[in-house]
Write an enzyme that holds these catalytic residues in place. Sequence first.
Site: not given
Length: 705
Positions: A390-392
């Site tokens: 995801g956004s990491s």
Amino acid sequence: MAKYKIKSKKNRSHIPQRLNLLFFITFLAFTALFVRLGYLQLYQGETLTNMVQRTESTQSTGSVPRGVIYDSQGRILVGNQPELAILYTRDRASRVDALDIVNVAKELASLIDIPVSDLTERDKKDYFIVVNTSEVNNRLTDEQKLLSGPAAYEAQLAAVTSDDLEFSQGELKIIALFKKMNSAYELSTVTVKNKNVTEAEVARVSEQLGSLPGIEIGTDWQRVYPQGDMLKSILGQVSTEQRGLPSERADELLTRGYAMNDRVGISYLEQQYEDALRGSKSIYNIVTDSADDILENEMVFEGAKGDNLVLSIDSAFQAEVDEITENALKNMTNQGLNDRIYVVAMVPNTGDILAISGKRFEYDEATDSYNYDVIVDDALGAINTSYGMGSSVKPAMVAMGYLEGVISTSDNIIVDEPLKFQASQEKSSVFNRDGQLPIDDIEALQKSSNIYMIKLAMRIGGQTDYQEDGRLNIDFETINILRNYFAEFGLGTQTGIDLPNESSGYTPTSDQLVSALDLAYGQFDLYTPLQMAQYVATIANGGTRYAPRIVKEIRGTDVNGELGAVKTTVPSKVMNVINIDPNAMDRIHEGMRQVSHTVDGTARYYFLDYPIEVGSKTGTTEAFYSGPVQHASNEPVTNATYVGYAPFDNPEIAITVIVPYLLEESWGRESTKVAHEVMNAYFLQEESTRETIEQYMQTFVAPAN
């Protein structure tokens, strides 16, 4: 007068001339014989004596203890436990056959105990054939009797019935001993028993050594783990003497001086550093006479213990991280299908692994469910399992924008707005589902904008305009361009860690252009926890990707048997350097700082008032369950991820936390909570920050989930 002379002549001729000739020939023959005997005695006597008394020298080798594995503070993680052992040295094949070994095994079985639980049907058949060869051969057909080699033995095995294998407990002990002893090669030594050898057994065997040819009392070693299961899967295993060399590597190892029954590292650190850990075998000189009797068995080299490994991991910190991970997992039994948590901590400027932890619930295959009462170590999962992150990954995506020149430090405003292309679902950011909001790269990281990353990918792919329900016109190679950049940070490629069998993650194939957009905000490719740790360490240090390093030094052993002098320092290995403008990297760092320390940051719940500045990035991924529970396969779940580093201005530690398979509606704060506790544990052990963290912990109030 004349008459007398005639009579005298007749008296002299009574011996025939032929008889004289015979005497003369006989004399010559005896003379030749004596000359020959004299020649053999005087000139070849020593040579012939040596032929009669000829001896042969053969070298045999013995095992030595492997090197010890220490943590960074000199604590033993893997050691050796010396133990009494009963050994068997096999004589030459011309002197001893399988039936002779059976007879020794029968005698020995009355003197010692030996486990029989690992005997296989094949072991029992091998024994039956040795002691009943004639009976087995009588069962063969005429055609089978003409076979030779392996084919003949396979026919013999097939002729042994299940009824033949009904052995008493005493016979099973004999079979177990025969199996071990028969595995010895000519003039080689194997261990018959090296676990739980009692003094009584040693005494009984010692008294009967005269009737036990080849048997002797000696010592052996066993691998021991003073820290319990800590890192055991990472540390690796050593093969048993019975297994010997792994078949897939046997040819290679034999050319390097190994014997087939040698114990060898077969996984992870034990395998990776086999050359250092193995040591130098002891060497014995075995002298035999012409009848193959052993005249002498003398040690000519006592061997040398293997070198020792010193790891980058402090076992005290590792133990704290393991405890944090395990406690967090226990508190998530009501969090959907979550069954595991992974944590990796690295030094950003060297690649040294500070801790690597994985914990998961035991899976019960019978009930197709988790056993929540049993937690097992799964540190290895941090290296060879992969998940949507995801956004990491967004800091790497912003870096791509700078590297490709589609944004600059003075021109980086992009409008965050919902996007809808033909034949695709609408895409939007969590904080902005229906409006238009111009944001820069720092705010895009702070608020975790999906659209900012999607539009960066579109620009990289050659498309700058957007129309609702319009076509996506990016270049088909865009996804490969993004993947190549991600790989420079360590995502989707091997990290270079000093361990074998590392996973590269998972990069699915796709003929859909929209997949490149999903990749841009972490919703397509899968990465390992270790890759994420290397990636955030690369961000933290400004763009140098170091290979993760577990072993820092190889050291000898001193005269007291303790850790000795340094033989080799394992250098940090630079995989690549990302050529990004330092000013651009500073903006990425600032965005990650604001993730932690501003009220709009996604890590604010645990780091807003943290006394040490932290750069962070969180992520939640819409995923599908792919764990062991069969009935839940492909159910929608959420993966929670955290990557971060501290202190912000001079990073000492980079952390990744992965919590997969949470409830679909989860906010993903679980990973940030674990990261917060790991940061506390690290800075509490540092003298310069201990008091600061202690004061902070007295006032910190954990947020409600």
